[in-house]
Design an enzyme around this catalytic site. Structure first.
Site, PDB file in Angstrom:
ATOM      1  N   TYR A  26       0.789  -1.236   0.000  1.00  0.00           N
ATOM      2  CA  TYR A  26       0.000   0.000   0.000  1.00  0.00           C
ATOM      3  C   TYR A  26       0.821   1.287   0.000  1.00  0.00           C
ATOM      4  CZ  TYR A  26      -3.709  -3.321   1.061  1.00  0.00           C
ATOM      5  OH  TYR A  26      -4.590  -4.379   0.995  1.00  0.00           O
ATOM      6  N   HIS A 103      -8.644   1.474  -6.218  1.00  0.00           N
ATOM      7  CA  HIS A 103      -7.897   0.528  -5.381  1.00  0.00           C
ATOM      8  C   HIS A 103      -6.418   0.822  -5.523  1.00  0.00           C
ATOM      9  CE1 HIS A 103     -11.432  -1.653  -4.368  1.00  0.00           C
ATOM     10  NE2 HIS A 103     -11.778  -1.625  -5.642  1.00  0.00           N
TER      11      HIS A 103
HETATM   12  O1  CA2 Z   1      -5.917  -1.997  -2.884  1.00  0.00           O
HETATM   13  C1  CA2 Z   1      -6.833  -1.432  -2.261  1.00  0.00           C
HETATM   14  O2  CA2 Z   1      -6.953  -0.215  -2.206  1.00  0.00           O
HETATM   15  C2  CA2 Z   1      -7.825  -2.270  -1.449  1.00  0.00           C
HETATM   16  O3  CA2 Z   1      -9.101  -1.671  -1.558  1.00  0.00           O
HETATM   17  C3  CA2 Z   1      -7.352  -2.238  -0.007  1.00  0.00           C
HETATM   18  C4  CA2 Z   1      -8.141  -3.148   0.924  1.00  0.00           C
HETATM   19  C5  CA2 Z   1      -8.253  -4.551   0.339  1.00  0.00           C
HETATM   20  O4  CA2 Z   1      -9.105  -5.356   1.159  1.00  0.00           O
HETATM   21  C6  CA2 Z   1      -8.792  -4.546  -1.076  1.00  0.00           C
HETATM   22  O5  CA2 Z   1      -8.810  -5.870  -1.560  1.00  0.00           O
HETATM   23  C7  CA2 Z   1      -7.919  -3.685  -1.967  1.00  0.00           C
HETATM   24  C8  CA2 Z   1      -7.470  -3.243   2.294  1.00  0.00           C
HETATM   25  C9  CA2 Z   1      -7.224  -1.933   2.965  1.00  0.00           C
HETATM   26  C10 CA2 Z   1      -6.325  -2.177   4.136  1.00  0.00           C
HETATM   27  O6  CA2 Z   1      -5.362  -1.157   4.145  1.00  0.00           O
HETATM   28  C11 CA2 Z   1      -4.252  -1.326   4.903  1.00  0.00           C
HETATM   29  C12 CA2 Z   1      -3.287  -0.363   4.785  1.00  0.00           C
HETATM   30  C13 CA2 Z   1      -2.134  -0.483   5.510  1.00  0.00           C
HETATM   31  C14 CA2 Z   1      -1.950  -1.554   6.372  1.00  0.00           C
HETATM   32  C15 CA2 Z   1      -2.914  -2.515   6.488  1.00  0.00           C
HETATM   33  C16 CA2 Z   1      -4.082  -2.399   5.754  1.00  0.00           C
END
Ligand code: CA2
Length: 147
Positions: A26, A103
């Protein structure tokens, strides 16, 4: 053209953790960076931005419903709700505002449970796997439709 010059930026569950963990997936930017980027992108085109992030589905639904009266469009990263939530999809289709789905990661190159989006066919813009910069591109594309 809709005279309202405001967007709603919605970030779903766990996106408050941006920049604190999993930087390989991310990146290093924080939720505040994302909100600043979208606000700056919209401001260049004369729009302001209301932001909401929540780990509670109902809070997101209420914010989407409220947008009906005073926003022209919605930029949303629904987080994991993308792959599970009929109610989020119903809220987005119910308010009948144009939606940009973002995303950060390329969900199509990850686990198969991330390949389906309940939001995809109610969104008119899709930006997938371009990192945090994808929020700016999604905002631009939504504004291209709105202006
Ligand atoms: O890629 C993306 O933006 C997602 O929407 C992010 C979601 C995931 O479940 C989707 O499949 C794709 C997860 C968000 C969690 O974000 C975090 C950021 C930093 C650390 C942990 C989680």
């Amino acid at each position: 053209m809709n005279p309202v010059r405001r967007l709603l930026l919605v970030n779903g569950p766990n996106l408050n953790l941006l920049g604190t963990r999993e930087p390989d997936i991310y990146g290093h930017e924080t939720l505040a960076d994302v909100e600043g980027l979208v606000s700056a992108t919209a401001r260049e085109r004369g729009f302001d931005v209301r932001t909401v992030q929540s780990n509670h589905e109902g809070v997101l639904l209420d914010a989407i419903h409220a947008a009906r009266s005073d926003c022209a469009g919605i930029v949303i990263n629904p987080g994991g709700l993308t792959h599970t939530s009929v109610v989020l999809r119903d809220a987005l289709s119910g308010v009948a505002l144009p939606v940009a789905e973002v995303h950060i990661s390329n969900v199509y190159e990850r686990e198969s449970f991330r390949h389906h989006s309940y939001v995809a066919d109610v969104a008119v813009v899709h930006v997938i796997g371009e990192g945090v910069a994808g929020y700016a591109r999604a905002t631009q594309q939504l504004l291209d439709i709105l202006t």
